[in-house]
Design an enzyme around this catalytic site. Structure first.
Site, PDB file in Angstrom:
ATOM      1  CD  GLU A  38      -3.203  -0.465   0.160  1.00 46.04           C
ATOM      2  OE1 GLU A  38      -3.120   0.746  -0.397  1.00 46.04           O
ATOM      3  OE2 GLU A  38      -4.157  -1.263  -0.166  1.00 46.04           O
TER       4      GLU A  38
ATOM      5  CB  SER B 245     -31.575 -26.156  52.246  1.00 43.94           C
ATOM      6  OG  SER B 245     -32.765 -26.229  52.602  1.00 43.94           O
TER       7      SER B 245
END
Length: 774
Positions: free
Chosen positions: A84, A342
């Site tokens: 690029e 419980s």
């Protein structure tokens, strides 16, 4: 009058022009700053290894996976820059030679051959999109110069890595690498690097999951340039070209949605690093989905897994299926307030151990009791009489837990849990009471799991670590000794063993819970490395008949536990050991007194082996009102023949017997009951019976009860029994005497109406109860 030379005047004009130009540039930079900060940026939640779990797109629907230069493979950086912008590190943001070359190529071919844009100019266009006009190009050049002015080359390149388009809603090399290739950008191969370097040029036209042939041709073009420029060797390029471009459809991160929503508010960053294990999370979600067909309609479940050695949350399933609205899949049940049933019982027993109220073999009383309008019962609707603390915990009996909480104090219990990170949510204005231990307050699964870590962390409850940045925090809850003992009891290892025979690695210790009306089913497990929390029920709180912890949650707990122990990381690293603390020792105690007695002592009616904390042997914990002759220590006076006499009789000597508490007598063998244990009374100087008589107590029917017959049933049977008192019993129903004279009877009633029941013993004590049969 003197004038400056013309030459100096020109320099002053030039300096003034340059200063004005500089001021205009600075002003323009202030008026049109770089749009670097987004109002609602895209964010992503990632697992501990970097795997994306869930993405939160920005206002345009774009999602990113933020990376730095160090997070990206060098192969990709080489391919990107060489293809690029070869002069990226040298030019000031604009490369005039590239622009001139691109203009000449475009004019010569009368079509666009190349754009001549540098990476800096591409970043400028990504930050500030503009039309493809002369004015738009000028704005792009201005933004590029701004970037070079304010940022370093590394920062500009990082912006490109995170903003480059890769098709659809993907931006950035991180999102592209995970979505297309299923791996982090640090692991890109040469072929992967070339493909992703060219993809932003035409992301829609070159999408490798849709147009693999186009993508492969573009990739090969990059590979050829890397070879021509001598960046990569011919061997590397040849091997890269041989890899076909054929990818599965793009994958979006879709793990732990409710967990991701939870941590989103805990971090301000665009990438939220968590402690979750991605592979384990995926397996847990599969388990939940497989369980969906077995759940009752409109029911959901929750699973949370925590590594208790570090308190990192490794798995979090907040609902069975987030897409299933009929099961309220959008509600995170890990964080929801529910009745814990419980599951709090291990904490009250551990705290009572530390407080010196009980030890694991302490005699507790599982007998009917009433506290004003509160009358707790057991899950199996029966009572078991004398039980040890460890047995009561394993069998999850309710009345012994209430007895211990009553002695310890509900407010103190709730305060200790809150201080350790487990707040109990009560209705507005309500005070902690005895119902806490049976689920009479709300709690969250995440807090319960965190508190259970105390049993594996030497009594210190850790705080859950959801983010990688969360520090390890813990608070004391239990002593190391009581935490070790409770964990061994829950793991089925309550009996003392020599250290040589005691397993160093504790098997799964677990506890179930079922809330009132079968609304919530729980199972909490602690294995050698993890704490596992399971909840199942209906998120709207509707009862599910037949759903309780052992049936609904324990199978899921075992499945998750087996999965965890079979993982390669656990097998390779081994499991942590949990040796016996120095404060824990073995002993043998006697019932009913609850303490060690010498061999042959007649007061030792039953011997039990147990662990002790700091060698503490508290006497048997009594119920309120069981002091004196109603308790265990029963003083008698005997004569020389061993007969029981009055205290003021000649030659009377005091003798202390240890007897069972009177409420336990219905469950005792005949030879262990108080009447059989006491010496025979003397005929010459008999004791005063009335002074020793215990209160007469009736159980089996409650005063004011309304009894309804089952559909189709014509009769109702009531099993009644008494404790306390002395001698025979006389039973009366509506004033009519029954033939029974024992301590218990069974009433068979058919006619509806009001009934009055009266029982009288030999000392004249009476107890009554009225009830209605419908």
């Amino acid at each position: 009058m003197r004038f400056l030379p013309v030459k100096k005047t020109r320099w002053l004009w030039l300096a003034g022009f340059l200063l004005l130009a500089w001021l205009l540039i600075v002003a323009a930079d202030r008026l049109w700053p770089l749009p670097l900060n987004e109002v609602a940026p895209a964010r992503v939640v990632v697992a501990e290894d970097g795997t994306p779990l869930w993405r939160f797109a920005d206002t345009d629907g774009i999602w990113r996976y933020p990376v730095t230069l160090n997070d990206v493979s060098p192969h990709y950086l080489e391919a990107l820059i060489q293809y690029e912008d070869r002069w990226f590190w040298e030019h000031p943001g604009v490369n005039p030679f590239s622009i001139a070359r691109a203009a000449w190529q475009d004019l010569s071919a009368r079509r666009v051959i190349s754009g001549g844009s540098t990476l800096t100019m591409q970043v400028a266009r990504l930050l500030d999109p503009h039309p493809r006009t002369f004015g738009g190009k000028f704005r792009q050049l201005w933004r590029a110069l701004q970037l070079e002015w304010h940022l370093s080359k590394q920062q500009i390149l990082t912006l490109y890595l995170n903003r480059a388009p890769f098709g659809g809603t993907l931006q950035g090399i991180g999102a592209a690498s995970w979505s297309y290739l299923g791996k982090p950008p640090s692991q890109l191969s040469y072929s992967d690097a070339a493909l992703l370097a060219v993809l932003p040029q035409a992301p829609s036209r070159l999408r490798p999951d849709r147009w693999p042939q186009r993508a492969q041709a573009a990739r090969n073009k990059v590979l050829d340039r890397m070879l021509a420029q001598g960046v990569w060797s011919a061997t590397v390029v040849k091997e890269a070209r041989e890899e076909p471009v054929w990818l599965a459809p793009r994958q979006m991160p879709q793990l732990a949605p409710l967990f991701s929503r939870r941590v989103l508010a805990k971090s301000q960053g665009t990438k939220i690093d968590t402690t979750l294990d991605a592979s384990l999370q995926r397996q847990l979600e599969e388990i939940a989905l497989n369980q969906e067909s077995r759940l009752p309609p409109r029911s959901s479940l929750a699973i949370v897994v925590v590594d208790h050695t570090s308190m990192k949350v490794r798995g979090w399933v907040g609902s069975v299926d987030i897409t299933d609205n009929s099961r309220f899949g959008h509600i995170d049940m890990v964080s929801a307030v529910r009745s814990p049933g419980s599951v709090l019982k291990p904490f009250i027993y551990g705290l009572a151990l530390d407080d010196g109220l009980i030890h694991p073999a302490s005699l507790l009383q599982d007998v009917p009791r009433r506290f004003s309008d509160y009358r707790p019962g057991n899950f199996d609707s029966g009572f078991h009489g004398p039980v040890s603390m460890s047995d009561a915990l394993v069998r999850s009996l309710n009345l012994p837990a209430v007895q211990v909480l009553e002695a310890y104090g509900p407010k103190q219990f709730a305060g200790r849990l809150r201080n350790a990170g487990l707040p109990l949510i009560l209705p507005a204005g309500a005070e902690p009471n005895l119902s806490l231990i049976l689920g009479g307050a709300g709690a969250r699964l995440e807090n319960i799991v965190a508190a259970y870590s105390a049993f594996a962390r030497h009594g210190k409850a850790g705080q859950l670590r959801l983010l990688a940045s969360d520090p390890l925090r813990e608070r004391p809850l239990l002593s190391p000794g009581s935490a070790w003992i409770i964990r061994r009891i829950l793991a089925g290892e309550e009996q003392p063993l020599p250290d040589a025979s005691l397993p160093k690695t504790v098997p799964l210790a677990w506890k179930t819970g079922t809330s009132y009306g079968y609304r919530d089913a729980w199972a909490i497990g602690v294995n050698a490395r993890y704490v596992i929390g399971i909840w199942t029920g209906r998120p709207d709180g509707t009862p599910v008949v037949g759903q309780f912890g052992f049936v609904s949650a324990v199978p899921l707990l075992n499945q998750v536990n087996n999965l965890l122990l079979s993982r390669a990381s656990v097998i390779k690293g081994g499991l942590p050991e949990d040796p016996r603390p120095s404060t824990v020792s073995a002993a043998t105690v006697c019932w009913p007194g609850g303490q060690t007695l010498p061999d042959g002592d007649s007061n030792c009616r039953r011997r039990l082996s147990t662990w002790l904390v700091d060698n503490s042997q508290p006497p048997t914990l009594l119920l309120p009102g069981q002091e004196g002759v109603r308790g265990i220590r029963f003083p008698v006076w005997v004569n020389a023949k061993g007969e029981r006499v009055a205290a003021d009789c000649p030659d009377a000597k005091e003798k202390m017997l240890q007897v069972w508490p009177l409420p336990l007598e219905p469950w005792l063998p005949a030879g262990e009951r108080r009447a059989a244990r006491l010496p025979a009374p003397s005929a010459d100087c008999p004791p005063l019976q009335q002074q020793n008589a215990a209160p007469l107590v009736l159980s089996g029917v409650r005063n004011g009860t309304v009894i309804k017959r089952l559909p189709g049933a014509h009769r109702v049977s009531l099993v009644l029994q008494t404790s306390g008192g002395e001698g025979r019993r006389w039973w009366f129903v509506n004033g009519e005497s029954l033939e029974e004279t024992g301590a218990s009877t069974t009433l068979s009633l058919e006619q509806p109406g009001d009934y009055q029941l009266l029982v009288m013993d030999e000392t004249g004590q009476t107890v009554t109860a009225t009830f209605t049969l419908q």
